[in-house]
Write a protein that holds these residues in place. Structure first.
Motif, PDB file in Angstrom:
ATOM      1  N   UNK A  28      -2.083 -14.109 -10.237  1.00 32.85           N
ATOM      2  CA  UNK A  28      -3.017 -15.145  -9.781  1.00 32.85           C
ATOM      3  C   UNK A  28      -4.423 -14.931 -10.347  1.00 32.85           C
ATOM      4  N   UNK A  29      -4.794 -13.666 -10.598  1.00 35.61           N
ATOM      5  CA  UNK A  29      -6.113 -13.365 -11.157  1.00 35.61           C
ATOM      6  C   UNK A  29      -6.176 -13.675 -12.651  1.00 35.61           C
ATOM      7  N   UNK A  30      -5.008 -13.961 -13.253  1.00 36.22           N
ATOM      8  CA  UNK A  30      -4.990 -14.307 -14.670  1.00 36.22           C
ATOM      9  C   UNK A  30      -4.336 -13.278 -15.564  1.00 36.22           C
ATOM     10  N   UNK A  71       1.593  -6.766 -28.228  1.00 31.12           N
ATOM     11  CA  UNK A  71       0.513  -7.554 -28.805  1.00 31.12           C
ATOM     12  C   UNK A  71       1.019  -8.485 -29.881  1.00 31.12           C
ATOM     13  N   UNK A  72       2.068  -8.085 -30.603  1.00 25.00           N
ATOM     14  CA  UNK A  72       2.629  -8.932 -31.647  1.00 25.00           C
ATOM     15  C   UNK A  72       3.129 -10.234 -31.028  1.00 25.00           C
ATOM     16  N   UNK A  73       3.841 -10.105 -29.933  1.00 26.34           N
ATOM     17  CA  UNK A  73       4.357 -11.286 -29.250  1.00 26.34           C
ATOM     18  C   UNK A  73       3.193 -12.087 -28.674  1.00 26.34           C
ATOM     19  N   UNK A  74       2.180 -11.390 -28.195  1.00 25.26           N
ATOM     20  CA  UNK A  74       1.075 -12.038 -27.510  1.00 25.26           C
ATOM     21  C   UNK A  74       0.221 -12.890 -28.446  1.00 25.26           C
ATOM     22  N   UNK A  75      -0.039 -12.401 -29.631  1.00 24.52           N
ATOM     23  CA  UNK A  75      -0.955 -13.097 -30.541  1.00 24.52           C
ATOM     24  C   UNK A  75      -0.261 -13.695 -31.752  1.00 24.52           C
ATOM     25  N   UNK A  76       1.080 -13.708 -31.740  1.00 24.94           N
ATOM     26  CA  UNK A  76       1.814 -14.354 -32.814  1.00 24.94           C
ATOM     27  C   UNK A  76       1.745 -13.623 -34.144  1.00 24.94           C
ATOM     28  N   UNK A  77       1.474 -12.327 -34.130  1.00 25.19           N
ATOM     29  CA  UNK A  77       1.426 -11.548 -35.365  1.00 25.19           C
ATOM     30  C   UNK A  77       2.783 -10.910 -35.607  1.00 25.19           C
ATOM     31  N   UNK A  78       3.002 -10.492 -36.837  1.00 24.86           N
ATOM     32  CA  UNK A  78       4.249  -9.795 -37.114  1.00 24.86           C
ATOM     33  C   UNK A  78       4.185  -8.419 -36.470  1.00 24.86           C
ATOM     34  N   UNK A  79       5.329  -7.887 -36.130  1.00 28.60           N
ATOM     35  CA  UNK A  79       5.386  -6.595 -35.448  1.00 28.60           C
ATOM     36  C   UNK A  79       4.838  -5.471 -36.319  1.00 28.60           C
ATOM     37  N   UNK A  94     -10.878 -17.413 -27.710  1.00 30.25           N
ATOM     38  CA  UNK A  94     -10.104 -16.237 -28.115  1.00 30.25           C
ATOM     39  C   UNK A  94     -10.267 -15.102 -27.110  1.00 30.25           C
ATOM     40  N   UNK A  95     -11.488 -14.902 -26.623  1.00 33.25           N
ATOM     41  CA  UNK A  95     -11.729 -13.862 -25.624  1.00 33.25           C
ATOM     42  C   UNK A  95     -11.108 -14.243 -24.284  1.00 33.25           C
ATOM     43  N   UNK A  96     -11.236 -15.499 -23.915  1.00 31.22           N
ATOM     44  CA  UNK A  96     -10.760 -16.000 -22.620  1.00 31.22           C
ATOM     45  C   UNK A  96      -9.234 -15.927 -22.496  1.00 31.22           C
ATOM     46  N   UNK A  97      -8.539 -16.062 -23.628  1.00 33.52           N
ATOM     47  CA  UNK A  97      -7.078 -16.144 -23.593  1.00 33.52           C
ATOM     48  C   UNK A  97      -6.374 -14.847 -24.002  1.00 33.52           C
ATOM     49  N   UNK A  98      -7.117 -13.767 -24.202  1.00 32.45           N
ATOM     50  CA  UNK A  98      -6.491 -12.498 -24.583  1.00 32.45           C
ATOM     51  C   UNK A  98      -5.452 -12.093 -23.526  1.00 32.45           C
ATOM     52  N   UNK A  99      -4.265 -11.695 -23.958  1.00 31.97           N
ATOM     53  CA  UNK A  99      -3.271 -11.240 -22.976  1.00 31.97           C
ATOM     54  C   UNK A  99      -3.749  -9.981 -22.252  1.00 31.97           C
ATOM     55  N   UNK A 100      -3.593  -9.968 -20.945  1.00 34.48           N
ATOM     56  CA  UNK A 100      -3.999  -8.828 -20.124  1.00 34.48           C
ATOM     57  C   UNK A 100      -2.790  -8.363 -19.324  1.00 34.48           C
ATOM     58  N   UNK A 101      -2.465  -7.077 -19.482  1.00 33.98           N
ATOM     59  CA  UNK A 101      -1.350  -6.473 -18.763  1.00 33.98           C
ATOM     60  C   UNK A 101      -1.915  -5.573 -17.674  1.00 33.98           C
ATOM     61  N   UNK A 102      -1.558  -5.873 -16.434  1.00 39.54           N
ATOM     62  CA  UNK A 102      -1.991  -5.046 -15.312  1.00 39.54           C
ATOM     63  C   UNK A 102      -1.213  -3.739 -15.321  1.00 39.54           C
TER      64      UNK A 102
END
Length: 128
Positions: free
Chosen positions: A111-113, A4-12, A88-96
């Motif tokens: 392909x589903x995003x 999530x840190x990498x995903x949202x640009x926050x510090x680890x 912000x909701x639309x671009x949340x990183x999603x891990x399958x």
């Protein structure tokens, strides 16, 4: 791994809010245990519809989404989240999260995003 840190640009070192979506309680508990040891807040959903409802009410740093679930599967839920009017909701990183990691299945998830695909069983190194 994907963090999530990498995903949202926050510090680890900062805390994150994760959503774990899986119809199997044991799988949710495994991820919850891994993520809690890292000091994060975790919400859980047992299917994609509950996940979509929770995304409506909360902002998440990262969503771990099972692909195959009753009521609404992970890909359908991801498509709904990706069409949300709030950026912000639309671009949340999603891990399958899936037991089927053949190339075709991974492609369908991307392909589903979905941003990444992790294979079950989930391990701590995979989550970092």
């Amino acid at each position: 791994g994907f963090s999530g840190a990498k995903a949202r640009g926050r510090s680890a070192s900062s805390k994150h809010h994760f959503l774990v979506v899986d119809d199997m309680k044991i799988n949710r508990q495994i991820l919850r245990t891994i993520l809690h040891t890292l000091g994060n807040t975790i919400d859980e959903a047992e299917n994609g519809q509950v996940a979509v409802d929770l995304v409506e009410k909360n902002n998440y740093d990262l969503i771990f989404m099972d692909v195959r679930m009753p009521v609404m599967g992970g890909r359908e839920a991801t498509l709904k989240i990706r069409s949300h009017p709030d950026e912000e909701k639309r671009t949340v990183p999603i891990v399958a999260i899936t037991g089927d990691v053949c190339a075709e299945d991974v492609k369908r998830s991307i392909d589903a995003g979905m941003n990444e695909v992790l294979s079950k069983p989930i391990t701590k190194p995979a989550v970092r």
